[in-house]
Design a protein around this motif. Structure first.
Motif, PDB file in Angstrom:
ATOM      1  N   UNK A  34       4.475  -8.076  -7.228  1.00  7.29           N
ATOM      2  CA  UNK A  34       3.210  -8.401  -8.151  1.00  7.29           C
ATOM      3  C   UNK A  34       1.753  -7.883  -7.747  1.00  7.29           C
ATOM      4  N   UNK A  35       1.848  -7.353  -6.210  1.00  4.19           N
ATOM      5  CA  UNK A  35       0.981  -6.399  -5.706  1.00  4.19           C
ATOM      6  C   UNK A  35       0.958  -4.925  -6.584  1.00  4.19           C
ATOM      7  N   UNK A  36       2.401  -4.691  -6.437  1.00  3.22           N
ATOM      8  CA  UNK A  36       2.609  -2.992  -7.130  1.00  3.22           C
ATOM      9  C   UNK A  36       2.851  -2.984  -8.133  1.00  3.22           C
ATOM     10  N   UNK A  95      -1.558  -8.560 -13.885  1.00  3.13           N
ATOM     11  CA  UNK A  95      -2.528  -6.747 -14.205  1.00  3.13           C
ATOM     12  C   UNK A  95      -1.162  -6.427 -15.207  1.00  3.13           C
ATOM     13  N   UNK A  96      -1.220  -6.006 -16.596  1.00  3.57           N
ATOM     14  CA  UNK A  96      -0.027  -4.972 -17.277  1.00  3.57           C
ATOM     15  C   UNK A  96      -0.783  -3.753 -17.702  1.00  3.57           C
ATOM     16  N   UNK A  97      -0.151  -3.072 -18.173  1.00  6.41           N
ATOM     17  CA  UNK A  97      -0.573  -1.931 -18.491  1.00  6.41           C
ATOM     18  C   UNK A  97      -0.574  -2.350 -20.311  1.00  6.41           C
ATOM     19  N   UNK A 152       1.470  -1.009  -0.437  1.00  6.71           N
ATOM     20  CA  UNK A 152       0.388  -0.219  -0.271  1.00  6.71           C
ATOM     21  C   UNK A 152       0.466   1.117   0.005  1.00  6.71           C
ATOM     22  N   UNK A 153       1.860   1.563   1.153  1.00  9.97           N
ATOM     23  CA  UNK A 153       2.827   2.296   0.900  1.00  9.97           C
ATOM     24  C   UNK A 153       3.235   3.192  -0.904  1.00  9.97           C
ATOM     25  N   UNK A 184      11.645  -1.839  -3.637  1.00  9.84           N
ATOM     26  CA  UNK A 184      10.741  -3.181  -3.667  1.00  9.84           C
ATOM     27  C   UNK A 184      11.823  -4.079  -3.064  1.00  9.84           C
ATOM     28  N   UNK A 185      13.538  -3.484  -3.384  1.00  9.39           N
ATOM     29  CA  UNK A 185      14.330  -4.250  -3.153  1.00  9.39           C
ATOM     30  C   UNK A 185      14.808  -4.062  -1.796  1.00  9.39           C
TER      31      UNK A 185
END
Length: 413
Positions: A331-333, A293-295, A76-77, A401-402
């Motif tokens: 994946x979420x982000x 999901x992708x753009x 969420x951040x 993320x990393x």
């Protein structure tokens, strides 16, 4: 640069600030099951069934409610805008006790409600009609066995009650979505019988009227699944008719149709006959329905149709994918931000000019406008949206993320 971009859009009649306001007021419901590979917290061995499978074994999977919430907070951040949590019944806070699904109560989800309140989130809910001994035969609400049907009816009734408590406590309606995996690997002899039993079971589940201010009922279809390649009881036609007849919300999952079939064209038709729409934004790849999901064109088309139909106030947007082959927070982000970027692009279309050209039969101008909109620097608006929400822009996302992977995920054995 942002002010210059605003002026460019204004020359086409697009109010960028209004688009950003719409982004802020359109929450995405974040699905909990991406964080632990659809494991849940019922105390079993975590083995999926009922035609569901998660591939991959990327390190750092959440193993407890605390770890899942920690990962959700991190995800969420990284997301601009407002959001919701989408929770399955198998994720209850059971305190180490064995609670069968027909016996779940609001108390088992109170800690989730409290957590959502602390995070400023709304919450949606789903009965979990899979990965259970009473689903091993391939049928739940449509089972020929009355005892099996009664068990799942009780579970879905309890889920609706929990949804109503969630909605009441959080002050935002909870969408309680019913999906069942019922189907056959080979050709059935009596399709009608299964569908008649499913209809009767759903009628029993929805018999008690609940306040729509607290709970919104939705039903979800599927084309086929693993182990149900030849026949799925809850087809699109079945649930479309059921939702029309009973005025429930209809869930369209982007991964539950033929790989070449887009749900975008269905949206305007469905909205003419049901009160509300639930979208599960996903990505089907051949026979698998739940890639990140992708753009991409398919997702852009979905969001374009929602905006062009002025349907955002009647639509609940949720995600439904699970990938254990990559970093789960990533994946979420990536998936959520892709859905949001598609929505922003749709909101930045010169809709009034497009509609006017179409009404006047000026299809040349319509095509020119559509292509011009694609070339405008919409990504500058996206970066501004991220900046205003104090989340990383595109180039900073990977570092965030990393860092979490090094400091948190790497420590999970």
């Amino acid at each position: 640069m942002f002010d210059q971009v605003k002026d460019k859009y204004a020359s086409l009649g697009v109010d960028v600030e209004k688009a950003l306001e719409a982004m802020t007021s359109t929450p995405i419901s974040l699905h909990c099951w991406q964080g632990d590979d659809v494991g849940g917290f019922e105390g079993g061995d975590g083995t999926l069934g009922s035609g569901l499978a998660v591939t991959g074994n990327y390190p750092g999977k959440a193993r407890s409610i605390d770890e899942l919430r920690q990962d959700l907070e991190q995800a969420l951040s990284l997301l601009p805008g407002s959001h919701r949590l989408n929770l399955h019944a198998m994720y209850g806070d059971f305190g180490g006790k064995s609670v069968d699904r027909d016996a779940i109560e609001p108390a088992h989800f109170q800690s989730w409600i409290d957590w959502c309140r602390q995070q400023g989130l709304g919450m949606d809910f789903n009965p979990s009609c899979f990965s259970h001994p009473n689903a091993d035969a391939g049928f739940t609400l449509s089972s020929p066995d009355q005892g099996i049907r009664d068990f799942w009816i009780a579970h879905c009734r309890a889920s609706r009650q929990i949804g109503a408590v969630i909605g009441e406590q959080l002050g935002s309606p909870c969408v309680t979505n019913i999906w069942v995996p019922d189907g056959m690997k080979d050709l059935p002899a009596d399709r009608l019988g299964f569908r008649q039993r499913l209809e009767a079971s759903l009628d029993a589940v929805l018999e008690e009227k609940l306040s729509p201010a607290h709970n919104i009922d939705a039903v979800e279809s599927k084309l086929f699944g693993i182990g149900s390649e030849s026949f799925v009881v809850g087809s699109h036609e079945f649930y479309m008719g059921y939702a029309f007849k009973n005025q429930t919300a209809l869930c369209l999952d982007a991964g539950h149709f033929h790989p070449t079939e887009s749900i975008a064209d269905k949206i305007s038709s469905v909205l003419m006959f049901v009160p509300e729409l639930l979208l599960h934004v996903s990505r089907g790849v051949r026979w698998d329905s739940d890639h990140v999901v992708l753009f991409d064109d398919a997702t852009q088309a979905i969001m374009q149709e929602l905006v062009r139909c002025d349907a955002l106030p009647r639509t609940h947007i949720g995600l439904d994918f699970f990938d254990a082959s990559i970093n789960r927070i990533a994946a979420w982000a990536i998936g959520t931000r892709a859905a949001q970027k598609c929505l922003l692009l749709a909101l930045l279309e010169p809709r009034e000019k497009l509609r006017q050209a179409e009404l006047e039969g000026d299809y040349t101008s319509r095509l020119l406008l559509l292509e011009t909109a694609k070339a405008l620097p919409w990504s500058v608006v996206w970066e501004e949206f991220c900046r205003r929400n104090n989340v990383p822009g595109e180039l900073a996302l990977a570092d965030s993320i990393r860092q979490y992977e090094r400091t948190v995920l790497a420590g999970r054995a």
